[in-house]
Design a protein around this motif. Sequence first.
Motif, mmCIF file in Angstrom:
data_model
loop_
_atom_site.group_PDB
_atom_site.id
_atom_site.type_symbol
_atom_site.label_atom_id
_atom_site.label_comp_id
_atom_site.label_asym_id
_atom_site.label_seq_id
_atom_site.Cartn_x
_atom_site.Cartn_y
_atom_site.Cartn_z
ATOM 1 N N ASP A 225 50.999 -83.554 -39.701
ATOM 2 C CA ASP A 225 51.909 -82.480 -40.097
ATOM 3 C C ASP A 225 53.323 -82.648 -39.548
ATOM 4 O O ASP A 225 54.274 -82.095 -40.107
ATOM 5 C CB ASP A 225 51.341 -81.128 -39.658
ATOM 6 N N THR A 226 53.465 -83.405 -38.449
ATOM 7 C CA THR A 226 54.802 -83.613 -37.877
ATOM 8 C C THR A 226 55.312 -85.039 -38.104
ATOM 9 O O THR A 226 56.439 -85.355 -37.733
ATOM 10 C CB THR A 226 54.803 -83.306 -36.372
ATOM 11 N N TYR A 227 54.485 -85.882 -38.692
ATOM 12 C CA TYR A 227 54.853 -87.282 -38.946
ATOM 13 C C TYR A 227 56.046 -87.363 -39.888
ATOM 14 O O TYR A 227 56.136 -86.645 -40.878
ATOM 15 C CB TYR A 227 53.656 -88.013 -39.559
ATOM 16 N N LYS A 228 56.982 -88.247 -39.552
ATOM 17 C CA LYS A 228 58.151 -88.436 -40.395
ATOM 18 C C LYS A 228 58.547 -89.914 -40.369
ATOM 19 O O LYS A 228 58.685 -90.510 -39.303
ATOM 20 C CB LYS A 228 59.319 -87.578 -39.891
ATOM 21 N N VAL A 229 58.708 -90.495 -41.551
ATOM 22 C CA VAL A 229 59.145 -91.894 -41.649
ATOM 23 C C VAL A 229 60.533 -92.036 -41.040
ATOM 24 O O VAL A 229 61.396 -91.178 -41.203
ATOM 25 C CB VAL A 229 59.165 -92.353 -43.130
ATOM 26 N N GLY A 230 60.733 -93.151 -40.321
ATOM 27 C CA GLY A 230 62.036 -93.415 -39.729
ATOM 28 C C GLY A 230 62.161 -92.946 -38.295
ATOM 29 O O GLY A 230 63.203 -93.129 -37.670
ATOM 30 N N SER A 231 61.090 -92.349 -37.757
ATOM 31 C CA SER A 231 61.114 -91.880 -36.377
ATOM 32 C C SER A 231 59.915 -92.459 -35.631
ATOM 33 O O SER A 231 59.086 -93.148 -36.216
ATOM 34 C CB SER A 231 61.063 -90.351 -36.332
ATOM 35 N N SER A 232 59.833 -92.170 -34.338
ATOM 36 C CA SER A 232 58.695 -92.611 -33.528
ATOM 37 C C SER A 232 57.786 -91.411 -33.294
ATOM 38 O O SER A 232 58.073 -90.566 -32.446
ATOM 39 C CB SER A 232 59.182 -93.172 -32.183
ATOM 40 N N PRO A 233 56.705 -91.284 -34.059
ATOM 41 C CA PRO A 233 55.860 -90.086 -33.964
ATOM 42 C C PRO A 233 55.188 -89.958 -32.593
ATOM 43 O O PRO A 233 54.845 -90.954 -31.951
ATOM 44 C CB PRO A 233 54.815 -90.308 -35.062
ATOM 45 N N ALA A 234 54.977 -88.716 -32.169
ATOM 46 C CA ALA A 234 54.242 -88.456 -30.924
ATOM 47 C C ALA A 234 52.770 -88.818 -31.133
ATOM 48 O O ALA A 234 52.214 -88.614 -32.206
ATOM 49 C CB ALA A 234 54.377 -86.989 -30.535
ATOM 50 N N SER A 235 52.154 -89.354 -30.090
ATOM 51 C CA SER A 235 50.777 -89.824 -30.195
ATOM 52 C C SER A 235 49.793 -88.840 -29.571
ATOM 53 O O SER A 235 50.122 -88.107 -28.639
ATOM 54 C CB SER A 235 50.622 -91.181 -29.496
ATOM 55 N N TYR A 236 48.556 -88.867 -30.090
ATOM 56 C CA TYR A 236 47.453 -88.097 -29.505
ATOM 57 C C TYR A 236 46.798 -88.939 -28.414
ATOM 58 O O TYR A 236 45.688 -89.425 -28.566
ATOM 59 C CB TYR A 236 46.402 -87.782 -30.563
ATOM 60 N N ASP A 237 47.478 -89.155 -27.333
ATOM 61 C CA ASP A 237 46.878 -89.975 -26.279
ATOM 62 C C ASP A 237 47.547 -89.635 -24.955
ATOM 63 O O ASP A 237 47.818 -88.480 -24.672
ATOM 64 C CB ASP A 237 46.977 -91.461 -26.622
ATOM 65 N N LYS A 238 47.832 -90.654 -24.165
ATOM 66 C CA LYS A 238 48.411 -90.443 -22.840
ATOM 67 C C LYS A 238 49.935 -90.478 -22.878
ATOM 68 O O LYS A 238 50.568 -90.887 -21.903
ATOM 69 C CB LYS A 238 47.862 -91.483 -21.873
#
Length: 281
Positions: A225-238
């Motif tokens: 839902d927050t993913y956007k091409v051209g950026s560095s998406p936040a990850s579900y991890d550490k």
Amino acid sequence: MKKIISGKVREVYDLEDGRMVIVTTDRISAFDVILPVTIPGKGQVLNALSKFWFDYTKDLVKSHLISCDCKDMPADFQKSEFEGRAMLVKKLKMVPYEVIVRGYMFGSMYEAYKKGEPFLGTKFTKSYQQAEKLDEPLVTPSTKAAEGHDINVTLDAMKKDLGADLGSKIEKAALSIYKRCYDYAYSKGIIIADTKFEFGLDENGELVLGDEVLTPDSSRFWNRDTYKVGSSPASYDKQFVRDWLKDNKLDGKADIKAIPQDIVDKTAALYRECQTRLTGN
């Protein structure tokens, strides 16, 4: 029974009867350093996700999983401390490669692309932005280094080393697992940008999926839902831990004394959210 591996996260015990017990701890590592904190419930999340995916893909390729029920394990593991974090598995002859499937233009592949260089034998003929989905996912193996970072190699190099038949089976299995699980995760609001698999051979020489599978520790999960091409998406991890270490110039340092509690809490919540979204539990 003897402990044969004490890794960054897992403890592995050989039952010396063709089976092993893998215990997934709450330890966390970042930048190849085991940190002086644990993330509450992290091991149980990783175990539950691996079990879920092993079950979900068992018709594509067999897995090493025998049971996650401690009652099926030796008495030493029939204790509350092992509940939800122990896995009884078949011992395999492991293939000496990690098999990475990349579905998005990101990380080291994007760095090579920006320089106009091929990435592990693949030349890109169309234009891509950072974090853009590839037309087709790529399989890029890496050799498992005893120390330090693993070394990426081309798919052809792995096939030449293992033989074309086994190499092609591994490629096909990795892609089929990734594509099926990608579609499922996407429907639950998570993008599997890339992941790594480990395979082994059983006593009949049949290909078997081993280790962990499609967890936040072995994959790059993004919020759809927050993913956007051209950026560095936040990850579900550490990522909270990694960002804090970077901000405090402690990334890669072996003498870290502590991690703030709010960073630990945020990281634990992120792991739990990932499990809830994917498994419903």
